[in-house]
Write an enzyme that holds these catalytic residues in place. Structure first.
Site, PDB file in Angstrom:
ATOM      1  N   ASP A 198       0.795  -1.081  -0.028  1.00  0.00           N
ATOM      2  CA  ASP A 198      -0.128  -0.128  -0.009  1.00  0.00           C
ATOM      3  C   ASP A 198       0.977   1.246  -0.121  1.00  0.00           C
ATOM      4  O   ASP A 198       1.957   1.331   0.658  1.00  0.00           O
ATOM      5  CB  ASP A 198      -0.940   0.182   1.455  1.00  0.00           C
ATOM      6  N   ASP A 201     -10.557  15.822   2.787  1.00  0.00           N
ATOM      7  CA  ASP A 201     -11.912  15.475   3.543  1.00  0.00           C
ATOM      8  C   ASP A 201     -11.900  13.852   3.655  1.00  0.00           C
ATOM      9  O   ASP A 201     -12.921  13.510   4.051  1.00  0.00           O
ATOM     10  CB  ASP A 201     -12.981  15.967   2.930  1.00  0.00           C
ATOM     11  N   ASN A 202     -10.597  13.468   3.746  1.00  0.00           N
ATOM     12  CA  ASN A 202     -10.551  11.963   4.361  1.00  0.00           C
ATOM     13  C   ASN A 202     -11.210  10.937   3.155  1.00  0.00           C
ATOM     14  O   ASN A 202     -11.958   9.898   3.637  1.00  0.00           O
ATOM     15  CB  ASN A 202     -11.105  11.767   5.505  1.00  0.00           C
ATOM     16  N   ASP A 257     -12.004  -6.376   6.414  1.00  0.00           N
ATOM     17  CA  ASP A 257     -10.949  -6.931   6.572  1.00  0.00           C
ATOM     18  C   ASP A 257     -10.665  -6.896   8.000  1.00  0.00           C
ATOM     19  O   ASP A 257     -10.325  -7.904   8.762  1.00  0.00           O
ATOM     20  CB  ASP A 257      -9.565  -6.102   6.118  1.00  0.00           C
TER      21      ASP A 257
END
Ligand SMILES: Nc1ncnc2c1ncn2[C@@H]1O[C@H](COP(=O)(O)OP(=O)(O)OP(=O)(O)O)[C@@H](O)[C@H]1O
Ligand SMILES: *[C@@H]1O[C@H](CO)[C@@H](O)[C@H](O)[C@H]1NC(C)=O
Ligand SMILES: *[C@@H]1O[C@H](CO)[C@@H](O)[C@H](O)[C@H]1NC(C)=O
EC number: 2.7.1.20
Length: 359
Positions: free
Chosen positions: A31, A143-144, A314
């Site tokens: 990632d 804004d996430n 997950d």
């Protein structure tokens, strides 16, 4: 100073979870997380809150991220994430979780190995040099909101005869008591999944599978149905359950009915009845267990505390597995699953806190 309680908890854990008792196999991805500007999203035609597979036009994105933005690396991929969360819940001993998957012999592969080590999981990757290590670009906007672009690359190249079958690798499979594989891996190596699933079944160990996505239930239905007879614990969210039910002609949209019908599909190991666990976001989790269908409310959370629900599924599975491997009863597994998911949705997708506070 360690309290009496934490000493007790640690002792119990050391009794029940020995190293390598939980085994996962899947698509390892590095990632690459970065907070980006709108220009970058526009340049690669990325939408916020989206998850896509990389196409040719995205190839340069990964390099651009690394060159122009401050990036954070994490060991990723659905199964590896769940194994990491399970290890995080367990804490000690380290390396309770083993993980197999395919990576490239390259810089990203080296970073991935280091990150897996930092997460205290025991990763044994099949390293080949034809394809580069798989990556997932996580582009975060102010804004996430997230835009995920996954490039499976080497993850697609896992080979049973090149890795799983080798004595020095298979011994880790034999050491485990609980197995977990996300449905995504059905697109990569069915024969590897079947070998592990049969081993679990023959030895009365627990084999767990996640439906993972609607397309797995549809496009990879034949592969899925070859593995299902070996599945002791089946996970899925409501969307996946609905897709599965439709493909199987269950003729119901009721989640409890779907759980019951999935439970009663043929099973090889008759010593254990299948458990089916279906999540539905903030709504209660449905579990088919022996002859009952039970529901479990999720932990309440103030919507303003929800930072990012990516990875909630997950985390749920990781929490569940952390207790299953300690031979805890299924209701305790669901409790831990809800705990782990609740912690993860409070965090920006790249991080999780040092220590869990579950008991
Ligand atoms: N809005 C929410 N409020 C409270 N808990 C939530 C919320 N969303 C997710 N959760 C927690 O996460 C668990 C899994 O969520 P969900 O069913 O949305 O998984 P998912 O769809 O697979 O998520 P993702 O694909 O984003 O990882 C839920 O059972 C719950 O414990
Ligand atoms: C269930 O998971 C899939 C991905 O696996 C996701 O696309 C879907 O939105 C999820 N469903 C819900 C209702 O959260
Ligand atoms: C796996 O199972 C969880 C829990 O049932 C579900 O929410 C999630 O969508 C599934 N996803 C993956 C990526 O495996």
């Amino acid at each position: 100073m360690a309290s009496a309680r934490s000493v007790l908890v640690l002792t119990l854990c050391l009794l029940f979870c020995s190293p390598n008792s939980l085994f996962g196999m899947g698509n390892p991805l590095l990632d690459i997380c970065a907070t980006v500007d709108k220009d970058l999203l526009d340049k690669y035609a990325l939408k916020p809150n989206d998850q896509i597979l990389a196409e040719d036009k995205h190839k340069a994105l990964f390099e651009e991220l690394v060159k122009k933005f401050k990036v954070e690396y994490h060991a990723g991929g659905a199964t590896q994430n769940s194994i990491k969360i399970a290890q995080w819940m367990i804490q000690e001993p380290h390396k309770v979780g083993t993980y197999f998957g395919c990576i490239g012999k390259d810089k990203f592969g080296e970073i991935l190995k280091k990150k897996a080590e930092e997460a205290h999981i025991d990763a044994h990757y099949y390293e080949q040099d034809e394809e580069p290590t798989g990556t997932c670009a996580a582009c975060i906007t102010g804004d996430n909101r997230w835009s995920l672009v996954a490039n499976l690359a080497a993850a697609n190249c896992y080979k049973k005869d090149k890795h799983l079958d080798l004595e020095e690798n298979w011994k880790w499979v034999e050491k485990a008591n609980v197995y977990y594989i996300a449905g995504f891996f059905l697109t990569v190596s069915l024969e590897s999944i079947l070998k592990v699933a049969k081993h679990a079944s023959d030895n009365n160990k627990l084999f767990c599978l996640n439906l993972s996505a609607a397309f797995i239930c549809q496009v990879f239905k034949d592969n899925l149905m070859q593995v299902l007879p070996y599945v002791d614990v089946l996970f899925g969210n409501e969307t996946e359950a609905a897709a599965f039910a439709k493909e199987q002609d269950f003729e119901t949209k009721d989640l409890k009915e779907i759980a019951k019908k999935a439970q009663s599909l043929p099973k090889v190991n008759k010593k254990r009845k299948r458990i089916v666990v279906l999540t539905q976001g903030k709504e209660e989790t449905v579990m088919a267990l022996s002859d009952k269908i039970e529901t479990f409310p999720v932990l309440p959370i103030d919507p303003k505390d929800i930072v990012d629900t990516n990875g909630a599924g997950d985390a749920f599975v990781g929490g569940f597995l952390s207790q299953l491997v300690q031979e805890k009863p299924p209701n305790q597994c669901v409790k831990a699953a809800h705990y782990a998911a609740n912690v993860i949705i409070r965090q920006s997708g790249c991080t999780f806190p040092e220590n869990p506070d579950f008991n």
